[in-house]
Design an enzyme around this catalytic site. Structure first.
Site, PDB file in Angstrom:
ATOM      1  N   ASP A 114       0.832  -1.205   0.000  1.00 20.11           N
ATOM      2  CA  ASP A 114       0.000   0.000   0.000  1.00 20.11           C
ATOM      3  C   ASP A 114       0.869   1.259   0.000  1.00 20.11           C
ATOM      4  O   ASP A 114       0.567   2.240  -0.693  1.00 20.11           O
ATOM      5  CB  ASP A 114      -0.917  -0.002   1.228  1.00 20.11           C
ATOM      6  CG  ASP A 114      -1.734  -1.273   1.327  1.00 20.11           C
ATOM      7  OD1 ASP A 114      -2.534  -1.531   0.411  1.00 20.11           O
ATOM      8  OD2 ASP A 114      -1.564  -2.023   2.306  1.00 20.11           O
ATOM      9  N   HIS A 137      -4.618  -3.525   6.438  1.00 18.61           N
ATOM     10  CA  HIS A 137      -4.438  -3.716   4.996  1.00 18.61           C
ATOM     11  C   HIS A 137      -5.811  -4.056   4.420  1.00 18.61           C
ATOM     12  O   HIS A 137      -6.137  -5.208   4.129  1.00 18.61           O
ATOM     13  CB  HIS A 137      -3.450  -4.855   4.737  1.00 18.61           C
ATOM     14  CG  HIS A 137      -3.283  -5.190   3.282  1.00 18.61           C
ATOM     15  ND1 HIS A 137      -2.857  -4.271   2.355  1.00 18.61           N
ATOM     16  CD2 HIS A 137      -3.502  -6.345   2.605  1.00 18.61           C
ATOM     17  CE1 HIS A 137      -2.818  -4.847   1.168  1.00 18.61           C
ATOM     18  NE2 HIS A 137      -3.217  -6.100   1.281  1.00 18.61           N
TER      19      HIS A 137
END
Length: 216
Positions: free
Chosen positions: A44, A72
């Site tokens: 990410d 996440h």
């Protein structure tokens, strides 16, 4: 792993839900310090750095200090408030100043990173592959070699309640690493705190659901 692995082993969990899977993994290896387990949010972070680099027409390597807070998942908070970008050799500028669009950074940018994983699955019918492998390599490289001076990386690690987060979940924080030991530390804004509360709540809910089916 609890029976045969060295107690100094470092464990990276990638499979989703990565944060909660890392927590469950640590539960079943109680002889290994919880600090040795981590969940991957580097993918990410890499995506967030790439998005900023594309916006500013620079290389990804020119962007540093982007943080992924929380899970996440689609509740994660990609935070560029402390990020820097090198627009000219030897000259760094705050990303917020360089982009000059706080609204974009606090809305569209965040949403795009939150939803990127789902977009990849929709397009490929599979999860990301090479980008995830690169992120895993980046993650383990920094554990082994430490973080560069004056920067940090995002890792899902066991929360001690820092920043008012829920204790006992694997929460993505900005960390610096030295001698294979990570340390949390970065100031945050009220806007960031609100986003962190949302993703923290989700992680606490995931933890309770996961542990409810675990066998002692």
């Amino acid at each position: 792993m609890d029976k045969v692995a060295k107690k100094s082993v470092r464990v990276l969990v990638v499979g989703n839900p990565a944060n909660t899977n890392a927590l469950v993994c640590s539960k079943y290896a109680p002889s290994i310090p919880k600090e040795n387990f981590s969940a991957m949010t580097r993918l990410d972070e890499n995506r967030a750095r790439s998005e900023i680099a594309t916006r500013l027409k620079v290389s990804v390597a020119a962007v540093r200090g982007v943080t992924i807070w929380g899970n996440h998942s689609s509740t994660q908070f990609p935070d560029a408030s402390h990020a820097k970008v090198m627009l000219k050799p030897g000259q760094e500028t705050a990303v917020y100043e360089a982009i000059g669009d706080d609204k974009w950074l606090q809305s569209e940018f965040i949403e795009k990173i939150q939803k990127r994983g789902a977009e990849v699955i929709k397009a490929r019918k599979l999860s990301s592959a090479m980008s995830a492998a690169k992120a895993a390599a980046d993650h383990m490289h920094d554990i082994w070699h430490g973080t560069p001076p004056n920067t940090w990386v995002s890792m899902g690690v066991f929360s001690d309640g820092s920043y008012g987060t829920t204790e006992g979940v694997m929460f993505s924080f900005p960390v610096t690493i030295e001698n294979k030991q990570w340390k949390i530390g970065l100031s945050i804004s009220a806007f960031a705190k609100g986003k962190m509360d949302i993703t923290g709540k989700e992680l606490a809910e995931e933890r309770e659901e996961a542990l409810a089916v675990c066998q002692d």
